[in-house]
Design a protein around this motif. Structure first.
Motif: not given
Length: 153
Positions: A58-63, A85-100
């Motif tokens: 869950l924490l990784a998902s929230l980050i 405003t158009l065109p819209p900006f929408r981003f996807v994850t290229g990488s995710l690094h999490v430290n607990y």
């Protein structure tokens, strides 16, 4: 005030973490507070790892979702454009690094705060920290990549 995620076009607003069109997801909402982005989220009892503590996924998902929303809002800011405003900006994850950093208690609201580290072309790097009762319990870095126009069409 509308959250960053409220500006996502309907065809790309289905994400489990941040999509407004996913009735079963987290449906997080992120806003600017000065130069930081902020999401507040209260975990459910079923978001448990061991009794009393939040599941790390869950924490990784929230980050992750907080950071991709922040990336979109940051790109609008960088280009001097209003959200939506158009065109819209929408981003996807290229990488995710999490430290607990510490166990995250399951009781109470979590505060997720992000800062833009870098904007370069179609890439935005966001550093995000999760706080429980004012204590940092997880941190992460997301490299968010702008979606191609054909994605989600």
């Amino acid at each position: 005030m509308k959250a960053f995620q409220d500006y996502y076009p309907d065809n790309v607003a289905h994400c489990y973490g941040c999509g407004s069109r996913n009735d079963h997801g987290h449906r997080i909402k992120t806003y600017w507070e000065g130069e930081e982005s902020v999401t507040r989220y209260t975990p459910e009892p079923y978001h448990t790892a061991i009794p009393g503590y939040v599941y790390g996924g869950l924490l990784a998902s929230l980050i992750d979702c907080h950071s991709t929303g922040t990336a979109a809002a940051a790109m609008y800011r960088a280009e001097g454009r209003e959200m939506g405003t158009l065109p819209p900006f929408r981003f996807v994850t290229g990488s995710l690094h999490v430290n607990y950093l510490k166990p995250t208690p399951l009781s109470g609201e979590l505060e997720i705060r992000g800062r833009v580290k870098e904007i370069k072309g179609r890439k935005v790097v966001v550093e995000t920290t999760v706080f429980a009762d004012g204590v940092a319990t997880a941190s992460g870095e997301v490299v968010a990549v702008q979606m191609p126009d054909s994605f989600g069409a």
